[in-house]
Motif scaffolding. Structure first.
Motif, PDB file in Angstrom:
ATOM      1  N   ASP A 110       0.887  -1.158   0.000  1.00 43.31           N
ATOM      2  CA  ASP A 110       0.000   0.000   0.000  1.00 43.31           C
ATOM      3  C   ASP A 110       0.930   1.215   0.000  1.00 43.31           C
ATOM      4  OD1 ASP A 110      -2.605   1.025   0.086  1.00 43.31           O
ATOM      5  OD2 ASP A 110      -2.523   1.309   2.249  1.00 43.31           O
ATOM      6  N   GLU A 111       0.775   2.107  -0.957  1.00 45.46           N
ATOM      7  CA  GLU A 111       1.631   3.289  -1.089  1.00 45.46           C
ATOM      8  C   GLU A 111       0.796   4.541  -0.873  1.00 45.46           C
ATOM      9  OE1 GLU A 111       5.025   3.469  -2.222  1.00 45.46           O
ATOM     10  OE2 GLU A 111       5.187   1.293  -2.157  1.00 45.46           O
ATOM     11  N   VAL A 112       1.327   5.456  -0.087  1.00 46.02           N
ATOM     12  CA  VAL A 112       0.704   6.762   0.104  1.00 46.02           C
ATOM     13  C   VAL A 112       1.673   7.801  -0.428  1.00 46.02           C
ATOM     14  CG1 VAL A 112      -0.187   8.444   1.758  1.00 46.02           C
ATOM     15  CG2 VAL A 112      -0.605   6.003   2.118  1.00 46.02           C
ATOM     16  N   LEU A 113       1.187   8.632  -1.338  1.00 48.49           N
ATOM     17  CA  LEU A 113       1.983   9.713  -1.910  1.00 48.49           C
ATOM     18  C   LEU A 113       1.376  11.031  -1.454  1.00 48.49           C
ATOM     19  CD1 LEU A 113       2.176   8.319  -5.567  1.00 48.49           C
ATOM     20  CD2 LEU A 113       3.843   7.988  -3.714  1.00 48.49           C
ATOM     21  N   ASP A 114       2.193  11.863  -0.796  1.00 49.88           N
ATOM     22  CA  ASP A 114       1.740  13.174  -0.309  1.00 49.88           C
ATOM     23  C   ASP A 114       2.591  14.251  -0.958  1.00 49.88           C
ATOM     24  OD1 ASP A 114      -0.347  12.648   1.607  1.00 49.88           O
ATOM     25  OD2 ASP A 114       1.190  11.836   2.941  1.00 49.88           O
ATOM     26  N   LEU A 115       1.947  15.258  -1.528  1.00 49.75           N
ATOM     27  CA  LEU A 115       2.659  16.407  -2.085  1.00 49.75           C
ATOM     28  C   LEU A 115       2.741  17.504  -1.048  1.00 49.75           C
ATOM     29  CD1 LEU A 115       1.169  16.632  -5.684  1.00 49.75           C
ATOM     30  CD2 LEU A 115       3.436  15.837  -5.019  1.00 49.75           C
ATOM     31  N   ARG A 116       3.907  18.149  -0.996  1.00 46.57           N
ATOM     32  CA  ARG A 116       4.131  19.269  -0.073  1.00 46.57           C
ATOM     33  C   ARG A 116       4.866  20.374  -0.810  1.00 46.57           C
ATOM     34  NH1 ARG A 116       5.846  15.566   5.091  1.00 46.57           N
ATOM     35  NH2 ARG A 116       3.825  14.563   5.293  1.00 46.57           N
ATOM     36  N   ASN A 117       5.008  21.512  -0.165  1.00 39.95           N
ATOM     37  CA  ASN A 117       5.746  22.658  -0.733  1.00 39.95           C
ATOM     38  C   ASN A 117       5.264  23.012  -2.143  1.00 39.95           C
ATOM     39  OD1 ASN A 117       7.350  22.719   1.599  1.00 39.95           O
ATOM     40  ND2 ASN A 117       8.799  21.275   0.724  1.00 39.95           N
ATOM     41  N   ASN A 118       3.955  23.188  -2.275  1.00 38.35           N
ATOM     42  CA  ASN A 118       3.359  23.556  -3.568  1.00 38.35           C
ATOM     43  C   ASN A 118       3.698  22.567  -4.669  1.00 38.35           C
ATOM     44  OD1 ASN A 118       2.059  25.926  -2.616  1.00 38.35           O
ATOM     45  ND2 ASN A 118       4.026  26.982  -2.670  1.00 38.35           N
ATOM     46  N   GLY A 119       3.738  21.275  -4.340  1.00 35.60           N
ATOM     47  CA  GLY A 119       3.979  20.236  -5.332  1.00 35.60           C
ATOM     48  C   GLY A 119       5.433  20.024  -5.687  1.00 35.60           C
ATOM     49  N   GLN A 120       6.351  20.621  -4.943  1.00 40.21           N
ATOM     50  CA  GLN A 120       7.780  20.464  -5.223  1.00 40.21           C
ATOM     51  C   GLN A 120       8.420  19.333  -4.427  1.00 40.21           C
ATOM     52  OE1 GLN A 120       9.235  22.269  -7.826  1.00 40.21           O
ATOM     53  NE2 GLN A 120       7.036  22.628  -8.025  1.00 40.21           N
ATOM     54  N   THR A 121       7.724  18.831  -3.409  1.00 41.62           N
ATOM     55  CA  THR A 121       8.221  17.754  -2.564  1.00 41.62           C
ATOM     56  C   THR A 121       7.178  16.640  -2.532  1.00 41.62           C
ATOM     57  OG1 THR A 121       9.411  19.346  -1.177  1.00 41.62           O
ATOM     58  CG2 THR A 121       9.058  17.156  -0.246  1.00 41.62           C
ATOM     59  N   LEU A 122       7.651  15.406  -2.640  1.00 38.43           N
ATOM     60  CA  LEU A 122       6.793  14.227  -2.589  1.00 38.43           C
ATOM     61  C   LEU A 122       7.268  13.354  -1.437  1.00 38.43           C
ATOM     62  CD1 LEU A 122       4.660  12.337  -4.198  1.00 38.43           C
ATOM     63  CD2 LEU A 122       6.724  11.181  -4.955  1.00 38.43           C
ATOM     64  N   VAL A 123       6.349  13.001  -0.550  1.00 32.54           N
ATOM     65  CA  VAL A 123       6.665  12.088   0.544  1.00 32.54           C
ATOM     66  C   VAL A 123       5.949  10.773   0.244  1.00 32.54           C
ATOM     67  CG1 VAL A 123       6.553  11.666   3.027  1.00 32.54           C
ATOM     68  CG2 VAL A 123       6.920  13.995   2.169  1.00 32.54           C
ATOM     69  N   ARG A 124       6.738   9.711   0.196  1.00 33.88           N
ATOM     70  CA  ARG A 124       6.223   8.382  -0.159  1.00 33.88           C
ATOM     71  C   ARG A 124       6.296   7.475   1.060  1.00 33.88           C
ATOM     72  NH1 ARG A 124       9.748   4.254  -2.782  1.00 33.88           N
ATOM     73  NH2 ARG A 124       8.403   2.448  -2.979  1.00 33.88           N
ATOM     74  N   HIS A 125       5.142   6.942   1.464  1.00 37.26           N
ATOM     75  CA  HIS A 125       5.046   6.005   2.584  1.00 37.26           C
ATOM     76  C   HIS A 125       4.664   4.638   2.012  1.00 37.26           C
ATOM     77  CE1 HIS A 125       4.655   9.315   5.610  1.00 37.26           C
ATOM     78  NE2 HIS A 125       4.095   9.925   4.596  1.00 37.26           N
ATOM     79  N   GLU A 126       5.328   3.599   2.455  1.00 35.58           N
ATOM     80  CA  GLU A 126       5.003   2.230   2.052  1.00 35.58           C
ATOM     81  C   GLU A 126       4.459   1.474   3.260  1.00 35.58           C
ATOM     82  OE1 GLU A 126       7.951   0.001  -0.502  1.00 35.58           O
ATOM     83  OE2 GLU A 126       9.242   1.541   0.365  1.00 35.58           O
ATOM     84  N   PHE A 127       3.479   0.603   3.012  1.00 34.63           N
ATOM     85  CA  PHE A 127       2.918  -0.233   4.065  1.00 34.63           C
ATOM     86  C   PHE A 127       2.774  -1.646   3.528  1.00 34.63           C
ATOM     87  CE2 PHE A 127       1.356   4.080   4.616  1.00 34.63           C
ATOM     88  CZ  PHE A 127       1.714   4.347   5.917  1.00 34.63           C
TER      89      PHE A 127
END
Length: 142
Positions: A110-127
């Protein structure tokens, strides 16, 4: 009480009772329709993302921290994952089930992708089994 006054009073009471007794009933159109989940990864997540600036400019095979997101795949340096199911999607957040293939055993996470900093940063969480214990933070390659 004169008869005419009695008739007016009775008519007023009947009218008020009729107005108050009928509550508006919900209609089918008043019930919100849920928005269907997308079948692909939204465009705002697609593109090339690097763990470091060097990952964005390194030659093929040398960018170990490069993540390329296409409409239905996550491409890493040593494996790729195909979207199996969208679990959640809204502006700046996407969650899906992916099937990985490549180095090592095939796995589903299960992957969660979160955008931050106006779409310039991507945080990827794996479960799931074989998932990274900590999230990975990528910068958008330009």
């Amino acid at each position: 009480m004169p008869v005419s006054r009695l008739c007016v009073t009775a008519a007023a009471v009947a009218l008020l009772t009729a107005c108050n007794s009928s509550q508006p009933q919900p209609t089918a159109s008043a019930t919100p329709t849920p928005t269907p989940l997308p079948t692909t990864i939204p465009a705002e997540f697609q593109g090339r993302w690097g763990l470091t600036a060097d990952d964005c400019t390194a030659g093929k095979g040398k960018a170990e921290g490069l993540l390329t997101i296409n409409p239905d795949t996550l491409q890493l340096s040593d494996s790729s994952a195909t979207l199996q199911q969208t679990v959640e999607a809204f502006t700046g957040r996407f969650r899906g089930t992916f099937k990985f293939a490549g180095k090592g055993a095939a796995r589903t996470t299960d992957e969660v992708l979160d955008l931050r900093n106006n779409g310039q940063t991507l945080v990827r969480h794996e479960f799931g089994d074989g998932a990274a214990p900590l999230p990975s933070t990528y910068m958008k390659c330009t």
